[in-house]
Scaffold this motif. Structure first.
Motif, mmCIF file in Angstrom:
data_model
loop_
_atom_site.group_PDB
_atom_site.id
_atom_site.type_symbol
_atom_site.label_atom_id
_atom_site.label_comp_id
_atom_site.label_asym_id
_atom_site.label_seq_id
_atom_site.Cartn_x
_atom_site.Cartn_y
_atom_site.Cartn_z
ATOM 1 N N ASP A 147 0.907 -1.004 0.087
ATOM 2 C CA ASP A 147 0.207 -0.025 0.237
ATOM 3 C C ASP A 147 0.862 1.485 0.075
ATOM 4 O O ASP A 147 0.521 2.205 -0.638
ATOM 5 C CB ASP A 147 -0.892 0.002 1.199
ATOM 6 N N LYS A 148 1.893 1.082 0.811
ATOM 7 C CA LYS A 148 2.689 2.425 0.686
ATOM 8 C C LYS A 148 3.612 2.631 -0.676
ATOM 9 O O LYS A 148 4.105 3.629 -0.949
ATOM 10 C CB LYS A 148 3.839 2.184 2.078
ATOM 11 N N GLN A 149 4.008 1.479 -1.338
ATOM 12 C CA GLN A 149 4.857 1.476 -2.664
ATOM 13 C C GLN A 149 3.827 2.330 -3.433
ATOM 14 O O GLN A 149 4.205 3.083 -4.469
ATOM 15 C CB GLN A 149 4.958 -0.073 -2.945
ATOM 16 N N LEU A 150 2.419 1.853 -3.583
ATOM 17 C CA LEU A 150 1.512 2.592 -4.340
ATOM 18 C C LEU A 150 1.643 4.097 -4.081
ATOM 19 O O LEU A 150 1.327 4.732 -5.163
ATOM 20 C CB LEU A 150 0.240 1.797 -4.218
ATOM 21 N N GLU A 151 1.657 4.730 -2.902
ATOM 22 C CA GLU A 151 1.431 5.818 -2.582
ATOM 23 C C GLU A 151 2.934 6.564 -3.124
ATOM 24 O O GLU A 151 3.070 7.687 -3.785
ATOM 25 C CB GLU A 151 1.352 6.408 -1.180
ATOM 26 N N LEU A 152 4.244 5.938 -2.778
ATOM 27 C CA LEU A 152 5.445 6.493 -3.009
ATOM 28 C C LEU A 152 5.710 6.527 -4.387
ATOM 29 O O LEU A 152 6.353 7.559 -4.955
ATOM 30 C CB LEU A 152 6.391 5.512 -2.367
ATOM 31 N N VAL A 153 5.240 5.695 -5.416
ATOM 32 C CA VAL A 153 5.632 5.664 -6.870
ATOM 33 C C VAL A 153 5.046 6.979 -7.685
ATOM 34 O O VAL A 153 5.623 7.238 -8.577
ATOM 35 C CB VAL A 153 4.874 4.361 -7.358
ATOM 36 N N GLU A 154 4.006 7.385 -6.791
ATOM 37 C CA GLU A 154 3.283 8.495 -7.744
ATOM 38 C C GLU A 154 4.114 9.868 -7.626
ATOM 39 O O GLU A 154 4.052 10.816 -8.236
ATOM 40 C CB GLU A 154 2.201 8.932 -7.033
ATOM 41 N N GLN A 155 5.369 9.934 -6.943
ATOM 42 C CA GLN A 155 6.139 11.017 -7.000
ATOM 43 C C GLN A 155 7.069 11.210 -8.166
ATOM 44 O O GLN A 155 7.680 12.227 -8.486
ATOM 45 C CB GLN A 155 7.223 10.995 -5.701
ATOM 46 N N TRP A 156 7.239 10.242 -9.129
ATOM 47 C CA TRP A 156 8.086 10.266 -10.129
ATOM 48 C C TRP A 156 7.715 10.405 -11.419
ATOM 49 O O TRP A 156 6.455 10.342 -11.727
ATOM 50 C CB TRP A 156 8.816 8.740 -10.079
ATOM 51 N N GLN A 157 8.423 11.085 -12.289
ATOM 52 C CA GLN A 157 8.017 11.692 -13.712
ATOM 53 C C GLN A 157 7.533 10.499 -14.440
ATOM 54 O O GLN A 157 8.054 9.252 -14.441
ATOM 55 C CB GLN A 157 9.166 12.166 -14.540
ATOM 56 N N GLY A 158 6.286 10.862 -15.125
ATOM 57 C CA GLY A 158 5.711 9.529 -15.734
ATOM 58 C C GLY A 158 5.063 8.489 -14.997
ATOM 59 O O GLY A 158 4.030 7.791 -15.346
ATOM 60 N N LEU A 159 4.900 8.804 -13.818
ATOM 61 C CA LEU A 159 4.065 7.961 -12.819
ATOM 62 C C LEU A 159 3.230 9.115 -12.148
ATOM 63 O O LEU A 159 2.667 8.251 -10.863
ATOM 64 C CB LEU A 159 4.724 7.027 -12.068
ATOM 65 N N GLY A 160 3.200 10.179 -12.322
ATOM 66 C CA GLY A 160 2.203 11.088 -11.606
ATOM 67 C C GLY A 160 2.834 12.331 -10.726
ATOM 68 O O GLY A 160 2.100 13.014 -10.749
ATOM 69 N N GLY A 161 4.144 12.048 -10.878
ATOM 70 C CA GLY A 161 5.042 13.287 -10.249
ATOM 71 C C GLY A 161 5.804 14.097 -11.108
ATOM 72 O O GLY A 161 6.001 13.890 -12.299
ATOM 73 N N ASP A 162 6.909 14.711 -10.208
ATOM 74 C CA ASP A 162 7.777 15.524 -11.242
ATOM 75 C C ASP A 162 9.275 14.983 -10.920
ATOM 76 O O ASP A 162 10.332 15.827 -11.338
ATOM 77 C CB ASP A 162 7.570 16.868 -10.991
ATOM 78 N N LYS A 163 9.560 14.293 -10.118
ATOM 79 C CA LYS A 163 11.017 13.760 -9.719
ATOM 80 C C LYS A 163 11.616 13.053 -10.791
ATOM 81 O O LYS A 163 10.878 12.174 -11.256
ATOM 82 C CB LYS A 163 11.059 13.203 -8.446
ATOM 83 N N PRO A 164 12.940 13.096 -11.167
ATOM 84 C CA PRO A 164 13.421 12.117 -12.383
ATOM 85 C C PRO A 164 13.425 10.755 -11.911
ATOM 86 O O PRO A 164 13.273 10.559 -10.493
ATOM 87 C CB PRO A 164 14.888 12.653 -12.218
ATOM 88 N N LEU A 165 13.175 9.930 -12.814
ATOM 89 C CA LEU A 165 13.116 8.477 -12.379
ATOM 90 C C LEU A 165 14.143 7.969 -11.506
ATOM 91 O O LEU A 165 15.415 8.188 -12.025
ATOM 92 C CB LEU A 165 12.840 7.831 -13.541
ATOM 93 N N PRO A 166 14.172 7.331 -10.452
ATOM 94 C CA PRO A 166 15.292 6.852 -9.598
ATOM 95 C C PRO A 166 16.197 5.722 -10.214
ATOM 96 O O PRO A 166 15.482 4.946 -11.051
ATOM 97 C CB PRO A 166 14.820 6.664 -8.225
ATOM 98 N N GLY A 167 17.518 5.585 -9.837
ATOM 99 C CA GLY A 167 18.149 4.514 -10.456
ATOM 100 C C GLY A 167 19.099 3.761 -9.314
ATOM 101 O O GLY A 167 19.721 2.889 -9.919
ATOM 102 N N SER A 168 18.544 3.890 -8.034
ATOM 103 C CA SER A 168 19.341 3.028 -6.984
ATOM 104 C C SER A 168 18.744 1.518 -7.186
ATOM 105 O O SER A 168 17.694 1.273 -7.642
ATOM 106 C CB SER A 168 19.266 3.713 -5.695
#
Length: 351
Positions: free
Chosen positions: A179-200
């Motif tokens: 449930d928390k993964q579904l919330e966090l994923v929305e912060q990334w570009q292309g998935l609802g947010g504006d942060k660059p896609l993470p690479g770690s």
């Protein structure tokens, strides 16, 4: 540790891929398990069943089903979830050991909906088992998917199954809970947010990359195209071999990966330490009741010079039955060998 990705609309096929990430080799082999085998819960033997469907499974130490597909097109994948809590055994509820948790569904159900209904109707427990080779106590969750494109993520929190059921649940990694993964994923570009896609290699970052890229796959022209496309996604979420980070001695690396076509029922396996790709077409296997359990010994065959590659459906061999780890065996190993009688005095010695 581990990533699972489902592509439910690959030009009429359902394709699923997963990485197995772990900090040591799991001794994985592939097993063909026929219909008609009698099994029990691995706890007290109170829940018993006869396998309705044959299955092809990838095992850990030939004692635990950690991935697999049955002949009806239901597939399942065990991944690590540190937040899992199972609670003490409740004798009023049916139980399944972690070793047979996935196998129960492959044996008994054709679809995700059937499996979810059984969980909800029976309020079954999952019982933790100590890994006898390392002393680790696994904390795991389960993804199920089927040939209709349905999906479910099952996590045990406070001893109860938390089920996320729906075709849209395409990706699962590890912590935090789904449930928390579904919330966090929305912060990334292309998935609802504006942060660059993470690479770690963090589970949250792998979740985002997997969801981003599976949503951008082009429709395949052939089955080979579809399988290659899924490999491209799960390789993007794989974990490289590396020195552990400070304070993380058990940092995981991807030790093998699987891509399965749940529609045509092809199961493709690749080891990252013995990197030959092998595949099995379930239609080439005999799952009839009374047929033997068969093993593809990946440890020896892939370790040999040249190894094996390609279609290995005809290379399975008899090696007895797959004996799942049970709670009674774990307890016996914990207790250690029983002390024997003390030796008597040697002849001529003082008593």
């Amino acid at each position: 540790m581990c990533t699972r990705v489902m592509w439910p609309d690959a030009d009429g096929s359902v394709i699923v891929g997963r990485n197995m990430d772990y900090h040591r080799d799991l001794g994985t082999n592939l097993w063909k398990l026929p219909r008609g085998i009698s099994r029990d819960d691995g706890v007290k033997g109170e829940l018993t069943w006869t396998a309705k469907y044959g299955s092809l499974v990838a095992t850990a130490f030939d004692m635990i089903s950690v991935d697999g597909i049955n002949e009806a097109g239901l597939s399942g994948h065990i991944l690590w979830l540190a937040e899992s809590t199972y609670e003490p055994r409740d004798e009023s509820r049916p139980a399944l050991s972690q070793a047979v948790w996935l196998q129960y569904f492959l044996d008994n159900h054709a679809t995700v909906a059937e499996a979810v209904a059984w969980i909800e109707d029976n309020d079954a427990q999952v019982v933790q088992l100590t890994d006898p080779s390392s002393g680790e106590v696994p904390a795991i969750h389960l993804a199920l998917d089927d040939a209709t494109g349905d999906s479910a993520i099952i996590e045990y929190l406070d001893g109860k199954a938390q089920i996320h059921h729906g075709r849209g649940y395409q990706v699962m990694t590890n912590s935090p809970t789904f449930d928390k993964q579904l919330e966090l994923v929305e912060q990334w570009q292309g998935l609802g947010g504006d942060k660059p896609l993470p690479g770690s290699t963090l589970a949250t970052d792998r979740f985002a990359r997997a969801l981003y890229y599976v949503g951008r796959l082009t429709q395949p022209k052939t089955q080979v195209d579809a399988i290659a496309a899924m490999f491209s996604v799960i390789r993007n979420t794989a974990q490289p071999f590396r020195e552990p980070d400070p304070g993380k001695p058990d940092a995981s690396q991807t030790i093998w990966q699987v891509v399965a076509d749940l529609t045509s029922k092809r199961y493709v396996f690749e080891s990252t330490t013995r990197p030959n790709i092998v595949w099995v077409d379930l239609g080439d296997l005999d799952f009839s009741e009374g047929s033997p359990s068969l093993k593809l010994d990946l440890l020896s065959k892939l370790a040999l010079e040249g190894g094996v590659a390609g279609n290995v459906s005809d290379k399975f061999e008899a090696d007895g039955d797959l004996n799942f780890l049970t709670l009674s065996l774990v307890n016996a190993l914990k207790a250690g060998p029983k002390p024997g009688p003390k030796p008597g005095p040697k002849a001529g010695a003082e008593a």
